[in-house]
Structure formats: structure tokens, C-alpha cells
Design an enzyme around this catalytic site. Structure first.
Site, mmCIF file in Angstrom:
data_model
loop_
_atom_site.group_PDB
_atom_site.id
_atom_site.type_symbol
_atom_site.label_atom_id
_atom_site.label_comp_id
_atom_site.label_asym_id
_atom_site.label_seq_id
_atom_site.Cartn_x
_atom_site.Cartn_y
_atom_site.Cartn_z
ATOM 1 N N HIS A 1 -10.927 55.622 0.746
ATOM 2 C CA HIS A 1 -9.678 55.029 0.285
ATOM 3 C C HIS A 1 -9.747 54.669 -1.196
ATOM 4 C CE1 HIS A 1 -12.008 51.592 2.015
ATOM 5 N NE2 HIS A 1 -11.550 50.947 0.959
ATOM 6 N N ASP B 1 -13.772 57.745 6.298
ATOM 7 C CA ASP B 1 -13.521 56.926 5.110
ATOM 8 C C ASP B 1 -14.639 57.189 4.109
ATOM 9 O OD1 ASP B 1 -12.276 55.194 3.391
ATOM 10 O OD2 ASP B 1 -13.138 53.387 4.278
ATOM 11 N N GLY C 1 -12.429 43.457 -2.905
ATOM 12 C CA GLY C 1 -13.321 43.997 -3.913
ATOM 13 C C GLY C 1 -14.653 44.469 -3.403
ATOM 14 N N SER D 1 -15.169 46.748 -0.659
ATOM 15 C CA SER D 1 -15.207 48.010 0.083
ATOM 16 C C SER D 1 -15.958 49.107 -0.658
ATOM 17 C CB SER D 1 -13.796 48.508 0.383
ATOM 18 O OG SER D 1 -13.225 47.771 1.404
ATOM 19 N N SER E 1 -15.487 49.729 4.738
ATOM 20 C CA SER E 1 -14.094 50.169 4.766
ATOM 21 C C SER E 1 -13.134 49.011 4.572
ATOM 22 C CB SER E 1 -13.773 50.864 6.099
ATOM 23 O OG SER E 1 -14.459 52.080 6.206
#
Length: 338
Positions: free
Chosen positions: A196, A223, A297, A299, A314
Site C-alpha cells: 500500500h 501487501d 507511520g 506500516s 500492513s
């Protein structure tokens, strides 16, 4: 069965930790390194024994660093005991729980819900957040009810989110994120982070990295994201010096370390594996849930156990943090750890 209500203050997590370390989880009588080695040995032995049991296995988990092997009959329990491990008699095989989880995966378009396997309770845990619509909540509850006591439903307050926020490792004009692990492919260096993040596209820079380009990006579903590393190879280690020499699958009960650019280092425990998490942007498959504290902040940052890399963050909320398995990322992109 009465659903359990758990109060959660949610946060969105997207930007991530760049190969930095928190304090290792440790037992009172062992150094962090010794405890990590003890866990690794316990997991390896238990996994091998459980594999030999075949259909009689209910999976494995760790309790205070010691392995427990779930079994469904006395013959299997005897084999576990003879191997020097603790056996626990349970009702459901791991294969049966996996089958239930896979059937629940057929329930589509149900954002703000999640389900995965908790071997410690020998159940598939279904989580329904109050941000879910009544239609979604009813749909998931009806699906879960078909499987009796093999499923536990938890109703949670708050909301699952993925947001761009204040990461400080790599950034472009679309947002801030950070790498999880330094990796290579065909001898060339790359940066592995959350999909992402890389979905934003653009050119990334930060630290000793500049001009990094997106070469792979998968989210939702997976992801995972991969960036070039134009400034040469980076070390295969957390920046405290902890080497990351292998990738491993997580085990329920395993103590992990994590790093986030917002919350910094820390530790937690794996609470579920093979979890399907229905964020508003879509479902992320095969995630593992943990009690590690993360926030905006964080991930993309690494989860690891000693020298074993486990996954990249994630998202989640203030109680549960979800990571995508490193083993799947390496396999999907043909990568090796730096």
C-alpha cells in the site's frame, strides 16, 4: 456462544519502519538472544512432530517459549510426549480449521471484519468491528454460525484503516513510508516494503536511498512492494546489528520484535495466523495478527524473531497489528535476503 466485546481505539498504519530494532523480548532467566534461539528450536521441533502426526495434528503454539502440540487422539498425544514435547488434546484438527477459514474466505465485500486461526484456543477467530455496516455484520455472523464451536466471534469497537502518515525513512510527493528488509534479486539490491506504500507510485528517497523506483506492487490481496536501491546494497540486518539470515513462518504464541518509525522498537506476541483482514481498500490475505503496538507511520516495518524475518506491517488498531508474511513476499518476487 456469547461474542466477546473488546474495546479498541483504532489507528491507521501505513508508513513503516526501516530496518531498525526494538528491545528483544526476553524471559526472566534468558538473554534476548538465548530466548530467541530457544523459541526457534521449540518451533522447529514442534512443527516436525506435528507434521509427522498428519491428520491427527491440531497445530502448534508457544506458551512462555515452550512448544505445545495440539492432538485429536491419545495415540498422537503419546507420540508427542515420547518426542519430549507437551501434548494438548483438542477437538479440531488444524486441517479442519484451515478448511473453515478457507470457506469463510468465500464471504466477499465485508469490510471491517477479519478471520484467522488461533491454535492456542483451537478456533478460527472472527473479528467484527463496529465500523462494519449492519448488513456486513449480519452476513459475517451468519457465515460463522455454520461452523459451531470451531469459530469464535469477537465484536470490536473502532475501525481498521490503512493511512499515509509521518513515516521518516523513504518518501515521495505522495506520502511517507519506510522499507522493511533489504533484499536482492539476481544479485541486484532492492528494498522490500508494504504494497500500500508502493501503490502510490513515484520516485522514493530517504536516508542513503535516492531515486528508488517501484518495480513490484501488490495490494490488496497481498501487501508487498519492491523498490530499486540505486545507491548500492544495504545490510541484511536490523540497524542495531541484529542480522536477519532467514525468513520463517510465524507461530501462535511466538514472541516477536518489531520496529516502527513512529512507535520505535517493541515486542509482542503472535495471536493468529493465515488471517484474512477486510480493510476498506480490500481484503489482505494470509496476514498474521500480533499484540505488538504500532501506530500511524509504522506500516511496512519489519517483524522478526532473533535472526528470523517474519513479515512487514500492513496496519491494524491499537490492540492488534497485522503483518504480511516475509516468506510469501520472497517467494512471490523471487527474492533473497541481503
Amino acid at each position: 456462544m456469547t461474542p466477546r466485546k473488546t474495546a479498541l481505539k483504532t489507528f491507521a498504519v501505513l508508513s513503516a519502519a526501516a530496518l531498525t530494532s526494538g528491545l528483544c523480548a526476553s524471559a526472566a532467566t534468558a538473554s534476548p538472544l538465548a530466548f530467541a534461539e530457544m523459541q526457534a528450536h521449540a518451533i522447529t521441533n514442534a512443527t516436525q512432530v506435528a507434521g509427522a502426526l498428519g491428520a491427527a495434528s491440531g497445530g502448534v503454539y508457544l506458551e512462555n517459549g515452550k512448544a505445545v502440540v495440539n492432538v485429536v487422539d491419545d495415540a498422537a498425544a503419546q507420540k508427542v510426549t515420547e518426542a519430549g514435547l507437551t501434548a494438548k488434546k483438542v477437538k479440531h484438527t488444524f486441517a479442519a480449521l484451515t478448511g473453515v477459514k478457507n470457506q469463510l474466505d468465500a464471504v466477499k465485500n465485508v469490510p471491517q471484519t477479519a478471520w484467522g486461526i488461533d491454535t492456542k484456543t483451537n478456533q478460527v477467530v472472527v473479528k467484527v468491528y463496529d465500523a462494519a455496516s449492519k448488513e456486513t455484520s449480519d452476513k459475517v455472523a451468519a457465515a460463522a454460525a455454520k461452523y459451531g464451536d470451531s469459530v469464535r466471534v469477537e465484536h470490536r469497537t473502532g475501525k481498521l484503516e490503512l493511512h499515509i502518515a509521518d513515516g521518516d525513512a523513504i518518501q515521495n510527493d505522495q506520502g511517507r513510508c519506510s522499507l522493511g528488509f533489504n533484499v536482492t534479486r539476481g544479485g541486484s539490491p532492492f528494498l522490500l516494503t508494504a504494497g500500500h506504500c508502493t501503490n502510490l507510485g513515484g520516485t522514493w528517497a530517504g536516508g542513503d536511498v535516492s531515486g528508488a523506483q517501484v518495480v513490484e506492487s501488490d495490494c490488496p490481496g497481498a501487501d508487498s512492494g519492491l523498490l530499486t536501491r540505486p545507491n548500492g546494497s544495504g545490510p541484511g540486518e536490523i540497524n542495531t546489528g541484529q542480522a536477519i539470515t532467514s525468513a520463517a513462518e510465524p507461530t501462535v504464541g511466538e514472541q516477536i520484535q518489531k520496529q516502527g518509525s513512529t512507535t520505535g522498537g517493541g515486542s509482542g506476541e503472535v495471536t493468529s495466523v493465515d488471517e484474512s483482514v477486510n480493510f476498506d481498500v480490500g481484503v489482505l490475505n494470509h496476514e498474521f495478527g500480533t499484540t505488538a503496538h504500532t501506530d500511524h507511520g509504522d506500516s511496512g516495518g519489519p517483524a522478526y524473531d532473533g535472526s528470523k524475518g517474519l513479515g512487514t506491517l500492513s496496519g491494524g488498531d491499537t490492540v492488534t497489528s497485522y503483518f504480511y508474511p516475509l516468506t510469501l513476499e520472497l517467494q512471490a518476487y523471487g527474492l533473497e535476503l541481503a
